[in-house]
Design a protein around this motif. Structure first.
Motif, PDB file in Angstrom:
ATOM      1  N   GLU A 152       0.834  -1.209   0.000  1.00 45.10           N
ATOM      2  CA  GLU A 152       0.000   0.000   0.000  1.00 45.10           C
ATOM      3  C   GLU A 152       0.865   1.254   0.000  1.00 45.10           C
ATOM      4  OE1 GLU A 152      -3.430   0.415  -0.054  1.00 45.10           O
ATOM      5  OE2 GLU A 152      -3.487  -1.717  -0.544  1.00 45.10           O
ATOM      6  N   GLY A 153       1.936   1.258   0.796  1.00 37.88           N
ATOM      7  CA  GLY A 153       2.834   2.402   0.844  1.00 37.88           C
ATOM      8  C   GLY A 153       3.512   2.645  -0.492  1.00 37.88           C
ATOM      9  N   LEU A 154       3.937   1.566  -1.156  1.00 41.30           N
ATOM     10  CA  LEU A 154       4.554   1.709  -2.472  1.00 41.30           C
ATOM     11  C   LEU A 154       3.566   2.242  -3.501  1.00 41.30           C
ATOM     12  CD1 LEU A 154       6.770  -1.502  -2.733  1.00 41.30           C
ATOM     13  CD2 LEU A 154       7.558   0.878  -2.589  1.00 41.30           C
ATOM     14  N   ALA A 155       2.289   1.958  -3.288  1.00 43.45           N
ATOM     15  CA  ALA A 155       1.247   2.458  -4.190  1.00 43.45           C
ATOM     16  C   ALA A 155       0.898   3.917  -3.892  1.00 43.45           C
ATOM     17  CB  ALA A 155      -0.002   1.585  -4.081  1.00 43.45           C
ATOM     18  N   ASP A 187       8.591   6.798  -0.657  1.00 44.23           N
ATOM     19  CA  ASP A 187       8.956   7.658  -1.789  1.00 44.23           C
ATOM     20  C   ASP A 187      10.328   7.270  -2.339  1.00 44.23           C
ATOM     21  OD1 ASP A 187       6.580   9.061  -1.483  1.00 44.23           O
ATOM     22  OD2 ASP A 187       7.513  10.784  -0.487  1.00 44.23           O
ATOM     23  N   PHE A 188      11.282   7.009  -1.432  1.00 43.15           N
ATOM     24  CA  PHE A 188      12.618   6.609  -1.868  1.00 43.15           C
ATOM     25  C   PHE A 188      12.554   5.308  -2.662  1.00 43.15           C
ATOM     26  CE2 PHE A 188      16.244   3.804  -1.144  1.00 43.15           C
ATOM     27  CZ  PHE A 188      17.212   4.494  -1.844  1.00 43.15           C
ATOM     28  N   TYR A 189      11.875   4.300  -2.122  1.00 42.48           N
ATOM     29  CA  TYR A 189      11.806   3.011  -2.820  1.00 42.48           C
ATOM     30  C   TYR A 189      11.159   3.164  -4.192  1.00 42.48           C
ATOM     31  CZ  TYR A 189      13.400   0.601   1.354  1.00 42.48           C
ATOM     32  OH  TYR A 189      14.157   0.164   2.416  1.00 42.48           O
ATOM     33  N   VAL A 209      13.579   4.665  -6.820  1.00 47.14           N
ATOM     34  CA  VAL A 209      14.618   3.799  -7.382  1.00 47.14           C
ATOM     35  C   VAL A 209      14.020   2.630  -8.177  1.00 47.14           C
ATOM     36  CG1 VAL A 209      16.321   4.451  -5.635  1.00 47.14           C
ATOM     37  CG2 VAL A 209      14.937   2.373  -5.300  1.00 47.14           C
ATOM     38  N   GLY A 210      12.697   2.598  -8.308  1.00 47.89           N
ATOM     39  CA  GLY A 210      12.053   1.591  -9.146  1.00 47.89           C
ATOM     40  C   GLY A 210      11.430   0.414  -8.431  1.00 47.89           C
ATOM     41  N   VAL A 211      11.462   0.402  -7.097  1.00 47.21           N
ATOM     42  CA  VAL A 211      10.861  -0.722  -6.370  1.00 47.21           C
ATOM     43  C   VAL A 211       9.342  -0.680  -6.568  1.00 47.21           C
ATOM     44  CG1 VAL A 211      10.476  -1.779  -4.114  1.00 47.21           C
ATOM     45  CG2 VAL A 211      12.727  -0.870  -4.692  1.00 47.21           C
ATOM     46  N   LEU A 265      20.451   0.623  -9.203  1.00 49.47           N
ATOM     47  CA  LEU A 265      19.246   1.391  -8.849  1.00 49.47           C
ATOM     48  C   LEU A 265      19.590   2.745  -8.230  1.00 49.47           C
ATOM     49  CD1 LEU A 265      16.982  -1.494  -7.531  1.00 49.47           C
ATOM     50  CD2 LEU A 265      17.071  -0.489  -9.814  1.00 49.47           C
ATOM     51  N   ILE A 266      20.780   2.840  -7.653  1.00 49.94           N
ATOM     52  CA  ILE A 266      21.275   4.132  -7.192  1.00 49.94           C
ATOM     53  C   ILE A 266      22.705   4.274  -7.701  1.00 49.94           C
ATOM     54  CG2 ILE A 266      19.751   4.307  -5.178  1.00 49.94           C
ATOM     55  CD1 ILE A 266      22.084   3.462  -3.401  1.00 49.94           C
ATOM     56  N   PRO A 267      23.143   5.505  -7.947  1.00 53.14           N
ATOM     57  CA  PRO A 267      24.490   5.697  -8.501  1.00 53.14           C
ATOM     58  C   PRO A 267      25.579   5.398  -7.486  1.00 53.14           C
ATOM     59  CG  PRO A 267      23.429   7.819  -8.091  1.00 53.14           C
ATOM     60  CD  PRO A 267      22.406   6.763  -7.789  1.00 53.14           C
ATOM     61  N   GLU A 268      26.725   4.984  -8.021  1.00 54.23           N
ATOM     62  CA  GLU A 268      27.915   4.813  -7.183  1.00 54.23           C
ATOM     63  C   GLU A 268      28.328   6.182  -6.661  1.00 54.23           C
ATOM     64  OE1 GLU A 268      29.588   1.983  -6.324  1.00 54.23           O
ATOM     65  OE2 GLU A 268      28.240   0.691  -7.480  1.00 54.23           O
ATOM     66  N   ALA A 269      28.790   6.239  -5.443  1.00 57.27           N
ATOM     67  CA  ALA A 269      29.188   7.534  -4.865  1.00 57.27           C
ATOM     68  C   ALA A 269      30.520   8.005  -5.390  1.00 57.27           C
ATOM     69  CB  ALA A 269      29.238   7.424  -3.344  1.00 57.27           C
TER      70      ALA A 269
END
Length: 153
Positions: free
Chosen positions: A26-29, A71-73, A76-78, A149-153
């Motif tokens: 539900e949160g991802l939605a 929101d973060f997930y 990144v495409g989750v 899914l996230i860039p290398e630092a």
């Protein structure tokens, strides 16, 4: 008699995590689940991860942080989080360790796939309620980088 009690608590723990998984979906939605989520945690809880060990109060700032996590997930495409298995260990009559085997599905413009990981949760069963009072995670940032899914630092 004690075995029956343990089986009842195990059933309760399984239901607790079924609800946790549902809230994640539900949160991802983008649906509001913060209030329900804070109710799953003790008044104070501890997190251990590669960043270190931190503790926090289950207060207004925690309530506000929950939607930001979803929101973060999403960013990144989750798209979905599924529990594949639970391993429940009774520590004593009030405390349980639950190893949860999650699978996180993601989809970006470039790729799709899934990431399997485990989280250890410590639960207290007090006054007929289950509450998370601690959890232990692996290196989520490293895994997200490995999957692009996230860039290398």
């Amino acid at each position: 008699m004690i075995t029956e009690k343990m089986e009842d608590v195990n059933d309760k723990i399984e239901k607790f995590f079924e609800e946790y998984e549902r809230r994640f979906e539900e949160g991802l939605a983008g649906n509001p689940v913060a209030e329900e989520t804070v109710n799953s945690f003790a008044d104070f809880f501890v997190e251990a991860s590669p960043v270190g060990v931190t503790g926090g109060k289950n207060d207004h700032s925690f309530l506000e942080a929950i939607p930001k996590g979803y929101d973060f997930y999403r960013s990144v495409g989750v798209t979905k989080m599924v529990i594949n298995q639970l391993d429940i260990t009774e520590l004593n009559e009030l405390h349980y360790m639950v190893e949860v085997y999650w699978e996180s599905f993601y989809e970006t413009e470039e790729k799709s796939g899934s990431i399997e990981f485990t989280v250890l949760y410590l639960l207290q069963h007090l006054n007929q309620e289950l509450k998370i009072f601690a959890y232990i995670t692996g290196d989520e940032q490293r895994v997200l980088k490995e999957h692009g899914l996230i860039p290398e630092a």
